[in-house]
Design a protein around this motif. Structure first.
Motif, PDB file in Angstrom:
ATOM      1  N   GLU A 261       0.838  -1.203   0.000  1.00 39.85           N
ATOM      2  CA  GLU A 261       0.000   0.000   0.000  1.00 39.85           C
ATOM      3  C   GLU A 261       0.872   1.252   0.000  1.00 39.85           C
ATOM      4  O   GLU A 261       0.609   2.213  -0.740  1.00 39.85           O
ATOM      5  CB  GLU A 261      -0.918   0.000   1.222  1.00 39.85           C
ATOM      6  N   LEU A 262       1.890   1.240   0.836  1.00 39.78           N
ATOM      7  CA  LEU A 262       2.801   2.389   0.904  1.00 39.78           C
ATOM      8  C   LEU A 262       3.542   2.585  -0.412  1.00 39.78           C
ATOM      9  O   LEU A 262       3.721   3.719  -0.881  1.00 39.78           O
ATOM     10  CB  LEU A 262       3.798   2.193   2.047  1.00 39.78           C
ATOM     11  N   SER A 263       3.965   1.495  -1.029  1.00 39.02           N
ATOM     12  CA  SER A 263       4.653   1.571  -2.314  1.00 39.02           C
ATOM     13  C   SER A 263       3.771   2.241  -3.362  1.00 39.02           C
ATOM     14  O   SER A 263       4.238   3.088  -4.143  1.00 39.02           O
ATOM     15  CB  SER A 263       5.065   0.170  -2.774  1.00 39.02           C
ATOM     16  N   SER A 264       2.488   1.902  -3.387  1.00 37.92           N
ATOM     17  CA  SER A 264       1.557   2.503  -4.351  1.00 37.92           C
ATOM     18  C   SER A 264       1.406   4.002  -4.108  1.00 37.92           C
ATOM     19  O   SER A 264       1.355   4.794  -5.065  1.00 37.92           O
ATOM     20  CB  SER A 264       0.188   1.819  -4.249  1.00 37.92           C
ATOM     21  N   ILE A 265       1.343   4.391  -2.829  1.00 39.45           N
ATOM     22  CA  ILE A 265       1.241   5.818  -2.500  1.00 39.45           C
ATOM     23  C   ILE A 265       2.496   6.555  -2.953  1.00 39.45           C
ATOM     24  O   ILE A 265       2.435   7.657  -3.518  1.00 39.45           O
ATOM     25  CB  ILE A 265       1.024   5.999  -0.987  1.00 39.45           C
ATOM     26  N   ILE A 283      13.013  10.429  -0.977  1.00 35.83           N
ATOM     27  CA  ILE A 283      13.636   9.669   0.093  1.00 35.83           C
ATOM     28  C   ILE A 283      12.584   8.878   0.863  1.00 35.83           C
ATOM     29  O   ILE A 283      11.425   9.285   0.976  1.00 35.83           O
ATOM     30  CB  ILE A 283      14.435  10.559   1.070  1.00 35.83           C
ATOM     31  N   THR A 284      13.020   7.743   1.412  1.00 35.39           N
ATOM     32  CA  THR A 284      12.225   7.002   2.379  1.00 35.39           C
ATOM     33  C   THR A 284      13.167   6.473   3.458  1.00 35.39           C
ATOM     34  O   THR A 284      14.326   6.162   3.182  1.00 35.39           O
ATOM     35  CB  THR A 284      11.484   5.800   1.752  1.00 35.39           C
ATOM     36  N   CYS A 285      12.654   6.368   4.672  1.00 38.14           N
ATOM     37  CA  CYS A 285      13.413   5.753   5.758  1.00 38.14           C
ATOM     38  C   CYS A 285      13.024   4.283   5.789  1.00 38.14           C
ATOM     39  O   CYS A 285      12.249   3.847   6.644  1.00 38.14           O
ATOM     40  CB  CYS A 285      13.098   6.451   7.074  1.00 38.14           C
ATOM     41  N   SER A 286      13.528   3.543   4.826  1.00 45.33           N
ATOM     42  CA  SER A 286      13.109   2.153   4.653  1.00 45.33           C
ATOM     43  C   SER A 286      14.265   1.278   4.207  1.00 45.33           C
ATOM     44  O   SER A 286      15.097   1.692   3.403  1.00 45.33           O
ATOM     45  CB  SER A 286      11.983   2.064   3.620  1.00 45.33           C
ATOM     46  N   LEU A 287      14.264   0.046   4.697  1.00 50.30           N
ATOM     47  CA  LEU A 287      15.241  -0.953   4.276  1.00 50.30           C
ATOM     48  C   LEU A 287      14.714  -1.811   3.126  1.00 50.30           C
ATOM     49  O   LEU A 287      15.447  -2.642   2.598  1.00 50.30           O
ATOM     50  CB  LEU A 287      15.610  -1.856   5.458  1.00 50.30           C
ATOM     51  N   PHE A 288      13.468  -1.612   2.744  1.00 49.70           N
ATOM     52  CA  PHE A 288      12.846  -2.470   1.737  1.00 49.70           C
ATOM     53  C   PHE A 288      12.938  -1.862   0.339  1.00 49.70           C
ATOM     54  O   PHE A 288      12.622  -0.681   0.154  1.00 49.70           O
ATOM     55  CB  PHE A 288      11.377  -2.718   2.073  1.00 49.70           C
ATOM     56  N   PRO A 289      13.334  -2.657  -0.672  1.00 52.56           N
ATOM     57  CA  PRO A 289      13.396  -2.140  -2.039  1.00 52.56           C
ATOM     58  C   PRO A 289      12.022  -1.776  -2.582  1.00 52.56           C
ATOM     59  O   PRO A 289      11.917  -0.958  -3.506  1.00 52.56           O
ATOM     60  CB  PRO A 289      14.016  -3.296  -2.826  1.00 52.56           C
ATOM     61  N   GLU A 290      10.949  -2.349  -2.007  1.00 54.24           N
ATOM     62  CA  GLU A 290       9.597  -1.993  -2.436  1.00 54.24           C
ATOM     63  C   GLU A 290       9.295  -0.519  -2.228  1.00 54.24           C
ATOM     64  O   GLU A 290       8.408   0.043  -2.869  1.00 54.24           O
ATOM     65  CB  GLU A 290       8.558  -2.831  -1.677  1.00 54.24           C
ATOM     66  N   GLU A 291      10.044   0.121  -1.310  1.00 48.50           N
ATOM     67  CA  GLU A 291       9.858   1.548  -1.041  1.00 48.50           C
ATOM     68  C   GLU A 291      11.030   2.383  -1.566  1.00 48.50           C
ATOM     69  O   GLU A 291      11.119   3.566  -1.265  1.00 48.50           O
ATOM     70  CB  GLU A 291       9.704   1.770   0.464  1.00 48.50           C
ATOM     71  N   GLY A 292      11.905   1.731  -2.311  1.00 49.49           N
ATOM     72  CA  GLY A 292      13.075   2.426  -2.832  1.00 49.49           C
ATOM     73  C   GLY A 292      13.317   2.114  -4.280  1.00 49.49           C
ATOM     74  O   GLY A 292      12.733   2.711  -5.188  1.00 49.49           O
TER      75      GLY A 292
END
Length: 350
Positions: A261-265, A283-292
């Motif tokens: 859901e966050l990735s879509s946003i 930028i995102t504070c994330s370790l996941f490639p889905e958000e990067g």
């Protein structure tokens, strides 16, 4: 802290003692409790939170839900997982109100152990029983706690005097303050956030920190209220998985559905920002490639390479050499993903 406590009860006790003044030690104890609970829950499925043994030393390799461990181990390897809780305390001198040398002397006079870094205004506050929030420099707005990754993100934006900069997801304003610090309050910053409460908090902090030329707007980043800017800085809503080294309980709030859901946003916000046809730092504070990486791969033709030696993205991505990542096990900071894009050509974006 007693071992036969539920996480909820442990939090209640820790919070009460925190409000009574014993804050740093109790917060540390609560974080340790969360780490041990996560570990024991995986080693002994079905264990009650009341049975957590506070005497054990949890292994970070076994402290995550299975799906998170499998994702992060494939990305970070054993070294990355074992060092995922690495963290240092960082703080930035607010040069809008003070000189770096003066603030360092003030901190040292009050018993703080301070280490200078390669970024002149960024300080490492070494292990101490004293809280930064108790310092005169903090109370007077001369010193602002800010993680090194967050500082690097703003430096990659490279704000210049007299630029009109749109900041998305601005509250509570720590990055806003640095943008104006780097331009000496000479850029015109439009800061938007979806939360009115957080925007009001940012307004108070801007006044405390001596930040000017900032227009604060409550708005949804999927429907931007302006259509012209020289640069756009997107601090996108994300899982905050990159903060695991300061808040290990973050993994308790994560699931695959929420991540997608966050990735879509995030993709939607970038599409909206592309309409301004200008330079964008995402930028995102994330370790996941889905958000990067997976988000900016959809805008691959717009990517501008960021010098990233030692801070490359995940190698399984086709954009890994063009983006920038910080890693807790390497940088002792939060895990950030940073990308720069150029949408200035009307035919360059999708």
């Amino acid at each position: 802290m007693k071992k036969n406590l539920s996480p909820e009860r442990a939090f209640d006790i820790a919070f009460k003692k925190y409000m009574q003044g014993d804050r740093k030690e109790l917060y540390r104890e609560f974080l340790e409790y969360i780490k041990k609970y996560l570990y024991e829950r995986n080693v002994y499925p079905g264990i009650s939170p009341r049975e957590v043994d506070m005497t054990i030393k949890p292994d970070p390799m076994l402290s995550f839900p299975k799906w998170i461990f499998e994702r992060l181990y494939a990305l970070l390897g054993e070294e990355g997982i074992k060092g995922i809780y690495n963290h240092k305390t960082w703080a930035r001198v607010n040069e809008l109100k003070a000189n770096v040398n003066d603030v360092v002397r003030l901190l040292e006079s009050e018993g703080y152990k301070v280490k200078r870094t390669e970024i002149n205004f960024l300080l490492e506050i070494e292990s101490s029983d004293k809280r930064i929030s108790d310092s005169t420099a903090f109370k007077e707005g001369l010193l602002i706690p800010q993680d090194k990754s967050s500082v690097l993100a703003v430096m990659i934006l490279d704000p210049k005097p007299y630029e009109k900069i749109l900041e998305i997801g601005s509250a509570p304003g720590v990055k806003s303050s640095l943008i104006q610090q780097l331009t000496r309050n000479k850029s015109f910053l439009i800061s938007i956030d979806i939360s009115e409460k957080r925007i009001m908090q940012q307004k108070k902090l801007m006044e405390k920190w001596g930040v000017h030329n900032v227009e604060l707007i409550v708005a949804d980043a999927l429907h931007l209220p302006i259509r012209k800017a020289d640069k756009v800085f997107i601090d996108a809503p994300c899982s905050n998985s990159g903060t695991i080294n300061v808040d290990p309980s973050v993994v308790l709030r994560l699931n695959k559905r929420k991540l997608h859901e966050l990735s879509s946003i995030q993709i939607g916000i970038l599409k909206e920002a592309s309409k301004l046809r200008t330079q964008v730092v995402y930028i995102t504070c994330s370790l996941f490639p889905e958000e990067g990486e997976k988000v900016v791969e959809k805008f691959e033709r717009n990517l501008v390479r960021i010098p990233n030696e030692g801070h490359e993205g995940y190698k399984k991505s086709r954009v890994w050499l063009r983006v920038f990542r910080t890693y807790p096990h390497k940088d002792f900071s939060e895990g950030f993903f940073i990308a720069k894009l150029d949408f200035s050509s009307p035919h360059s974006f999708q």
